[in-house]
Design a protein around this motif. Structure first.
Motif, PDB file in Angstrom:
ATOM      1  N   MET A   5       0.846  -1.171  -0.039  1.00 54.60           N
ATOM      2  CA  MET A   5       0.027  -0.086   0.102  1.00 54.60           C
ATOM      3  C   MET A   5       0.900   1.357   0.031  1.00 54.60           C
ATOM      4  N   ILE A   6       1.800   1.132   0.624  1.00 55.08           N
ATOM      5  CA  ILE A   6       2.754   2.424   0.707  1.00 55.08           C
ATOM      6  C   ILE A   6       3.362   2.880  -0.774  1.00 55.08           C
ATOM      7  N   ASP A   7       3.419   1.904  -1.681  1.00 54.76           N
ATOM      8  CA  ASP A   7       3.926   2.167  -2.885  1.00 54.76           C
ATOM      9  C   ASP A   7       2.849   3.065  -3.476  1.00 54.76           C
ATOM     10  N   ARG A   8       1.743   3.175  -3.378  1.00 49.28           N
ATOM     11  CA  ARG A   8       0.776   4.156  -4.147  1.00 49.28           C
ATOM     12  C   ARG A   8       1.211   5.759  -3.608  1.00 49.28           C
ATOM     13  N   ILE A   9       1.432   5.791  -2.434  1.00 50.18           N
ATOM     14  CA  ILE A   9       1.883   7.209  -1.849  1.00 50.18           C
ATOM     15  C   ILE A   9       3.150   7.380  -2.664  1.00 50.18           C
ATOM     16  N   LYS A  10       4.045   6.525  -2.520  1.00 54.18           N
ATOM     17  CA  LYS A  10       5.337   6.902  -3.046  1.00 54.18           C
ATOM     18  C   LYS A  10       5.386   7.228  -4.664  1.00 54.18           C
ATOM     19  N   GLU A  11       4.522   6.421  -5.281  1.00 53.27           N
ATOM     20  CA  GLU A  11       4.215   6.775  -6.709  1.00 53.27           C
ATOM     21  C   GLU A  11       3.594   8.055  -7.102  1.00 53.27           C
ATOM     22  N   ALA A  12       2.862   8.609  -6.050  1.00 53.72           N
ATOM     23  CA  ALA A  12       2.020   9.797  -6.280  1.00 53.72           C
ATOM     24  C   ALA A  12       3.094  11.058  -6.406  1.00 53.72           C
ATOM     25  N   PHE A  13       4.222  10.718  -5.642  1.00 50.26           N
ATOM     26  CA  PHE A  13       5.159  11.884  -5.618  1.00 50.26           C
ATOM     27  C   PHE A  13       6.165  11.781  -6.666  1.00 50.26           C
ATOM     28  N   GLU A  14       6.427  10.710  -7.458  1.00 50.72           N
ATOM     29  CA  GLU A  14       7.186  10.373  -8.384  1.00 50.72           C
ATOM     30  C   GLU A  14       6.901  11.217  -9.757  1.00 50.72           C
ATOM     31  N   ASN A  15       5.640  11.436 -10.067  1.00 45.86           N
ATOM     32  CA  ASN A  15       4.943  12.146 -11.284  1.00 45.86           C
ATOM     33  C   ASN A  15       5.087  13.723 -11.209  1.00 45.86           C
ATOM     34  N   GLY A  16       5.939  14.262 -10.232  1.00 44.41           N
ATOM     35  CA  GLY A  16       6.111  15.684 -10.048  1.00 44.41           C
ATOM     36  C   GLY A  16       5.425  16.072  -8.973  1.00 44.41           C
ATOM     37  N   LYS A  17       5.052  17.547  -8.478  1.00 44.68           N
ATOM     38  CA  LYS A  17       4.502  17.961  -7.573  1.00 44.68           C
ATOM     39  C   LYS A  17       3.386  17.361  -7.519  1.00 44.68           C
ATOM     40  N   ALA A  18       2.732  17.030  -6.165  1.00 47.58           N
ATOM     41  CA  ALA A  18       1.320  16.198  -5.772  1.00 47.58           C
ATOM     42  C   ALA A  18       0.490  17.422  -5.234  1.00 47.58           C
ATOM     43  N   PHE A  19      -0.520  17.247  -5.810  1.00 51.23           N
ATOM     44  CA  PHE A  19      -1.951  18.130  -5.256  1.00 51.23           C
ATOM     45  C   PHE A  19      -2.728  17.162  -4.455  1.00 51.23           C
ATOM     46  N   ILE A  20      -2.849  17.436  -3.235  1.00 51.23           N
ATOM     47  CA  ILE A  20      -3.637  16.622  -2.135  1.00 51.23           C
ATOM     48  C   ILE A  20      -4.726  17.408  -1.591  1.00 51.23           C
ATOM     49  N   PRO A  21      -6.071  17.233  -2.266  1.00 50.43           N
ATOM     50  CA  PRO A  21      -7.283  17.695  -1.621  1.00 50.43           C
ATOM     51  C   PRO A  21      -7.748  17.024  -0.377  1.00 50.43           C
ATOM     52  N   PHE A  22      -8.454  17.723   0.259  1.00 47.16           N
ATOM     53  CA  PHE A  22      -9.147  17.082   1.726  1.00 47.16           C
ATOM     54  C   PHE A  22     -10.642  17.345   1.419  1.00 47.16           C
ATOM     55  N   ILE A  23     -11.412  16.427   1.806  1.00 49.15           N
ATOM     56  CA  ILE A  23     -12.884  16.606   2.114  1.00 49.15           C
ATOM     57  C   ILE A  23     -13.163  15.748   3.354  1.00 49.15           C
ATOM     58  N   THR A  24     -14.395  16.249   3.912  1.00 50.28           N
ATOM     59  CA  THR A  24     -14.681  15.607   5.038  1.00 50.28           C
ATOM     60  C   THR A  24     -15.996  14.611   4.658  1.00 50.28           C
ATOM     61  N   SER A  25     -15.662  13.293   4.936  1.00 49.64           N
ATOM     62  CA  SER A  25     -16.418  12.211   4.440  1.00 49.64           C
ATOM     63  C   SER A  25     -18.011  12.434   5.054  1.00 49.64           C
ATOM     64  N   GLY A  26     -18.988  12.565   4.347  1.00 45.83           N
ATOM     65  CA  GLY A  26     -20.353  12.583   4.646  1.00 45.83           C
ATOM     66  C   GLY A  26     -20.810  13.841   4.550  1.00 45.83           C
ATOM     67  N   ASP A  27     -20.046  14.741   3.952  1.00 46.04           N
ATOM     68  CA  ASP A  27     -20.626  16.205   3.935  1.00 46.04           C
ATOM     69  C   ASP A  27     -20.789  16.548   2.487  1.00 46.04           C
ATOM     70  N   PRO A  28     -21.884  16.549   1.848  1.00 39.42           N
ATOM     71  CA  PRO A  28     -23.154  16.660   2.525  1.00 39.42           C
ATOM     72  C   PRO A  28     -23.841  15.249   2.747  1.00 39.42           C
ATOM     73  N   SER A  29     -23.146  14.153   2.119  1.00 42.41           N
ATOM     74  CA  SER A  29     -23.575  12.930   2.214  1.00 42.41           C
ATOM     75  C   SER A  29     -22.492  11.883   1.759  1.00 42.41           C
ATOM     76  N   LEU A  30     -22.320  10.522   2.026  1.00 41.26           N
ATOM     77  CA  LEU A  30     -21.241   9.861   1.610  1.00 41.26           C
ATOM     78  C   LEU A  30     -21.547   9.419   0.184  1.00 41.26           C
TER      79      LEU A  30
END
Length: 259
Positions: free
Chosen positions: A1-26
């Protein structure tokens, strides 16, 4: 599983959005994940709502209350992630608080998280000195416990970074989450200290809302994290927020890619 995070940074600068689960619905959260993935997000942070989110500003606090009022539970979030994993392999990180994990049972929480395909965990209220009871179980189940460093960490930054996993979350501003007009913290010094201790990606969060700021932060690090600005869109448009969030993510990803 760790590889997915590592790979995300291997393709240039990473953009990481955050959302609150369930707002407004799941159901909307699930669609937002697909839309943000398509719009260029590299990693997605999913907030697990908590009644007392001490690190959050008013925007995300309100989102937590809306999600809880809508009946969002940890088990329902796990079920949603299991569905998401059938359609996308984008790295997913849960962001929450120690009490949420404790009350579920730490080992059970992480075992379930791993089984549905969660890649990382951020516990905003757990200091470095108290992380071991979580990090050992995270290691057992192949989940990265993401470390956070703040401007006040100073001499502790190298110590925190030394055994960090996945990436280091560099908090750009003192106080709680929320959008800010400008970021005055010397984030490049924080990143430099992390890199001296560990060859690990650094992503900067707290206060970023405009493409220009994201671009500036990405110049000094390996990626940018944005939460409150996206949660505001969810608050404004509710169930209709998916295309608006997608357009915002697209603009932010383009801004940090122009380097």
């Amino acid at each position: 599983m760790i590889d997915r995070i590592k790979e995300a940074f291997e393709n240039g600068k990473a953009f990481i959005p955050f959302i609150t689960s369930g707002d407004p619905s799941l159901e909307t959260t699930e669609q937002l994940v697909y839309a943000m993935d398509d719009a260029g997000a590299d990693i997605i942070e999913l907030g697990v709502p908590f009644s007392d989110p001490t690190a959050e500003g008013p925007v995300i606090q309100a989102a937590n209350l809306r999600a809880l009022s809508a009946g969002t539970t940890t088990d329902k979030i796990f079920s949603m992630i299991a569905k998401i994993r059938q359609k996308t392999q984008i790295p997913l990180i849960l962001m929450t608080y120690a009490n949420v994990v404790y009350s579920y049972d730490t080992e059970l929480f992480l075992k379930k998280a791993a089984s549905v395909g969660v890649d990382g965990l951020i516990l905003a209220d757990v200091p470095y000195e108290e992380k071991e009871e979580f990090s050992d179980v995270c290691d057992e189940y192949g989940i990265c416990l993401i470390s956070m460093v703040a401007p006040t960490s100073k001499e502790r930054i190298k110590m925190i970074a030394k055994d960090a996993k996945g990436f280091v979350y560099c908090v750009s501003s003192l106080g709680v989450t929320g959008t800010r007009k400008e970021i005055k913290t010397d984030v490049s010094s924080m990143v430099k200290l992390v890199k001296e201790a560990n060859d690990i990606p650094c992503a900067i969060g707290f206060g970023i809302s405009m493409p220009e700021t994201a671009h500036e932060m990405a110049l000094q690090s390996d990626g940018a994290i944005v939460g409150s600005a996206i949660v505001k869109i969810c608050e404004k448009y509710g169930a209709e927020s998916v295309p608006y969030v997608a357009e915002y993510v697209k603009q932010m990803k383009e801004a940090i890619s122009k380097l």
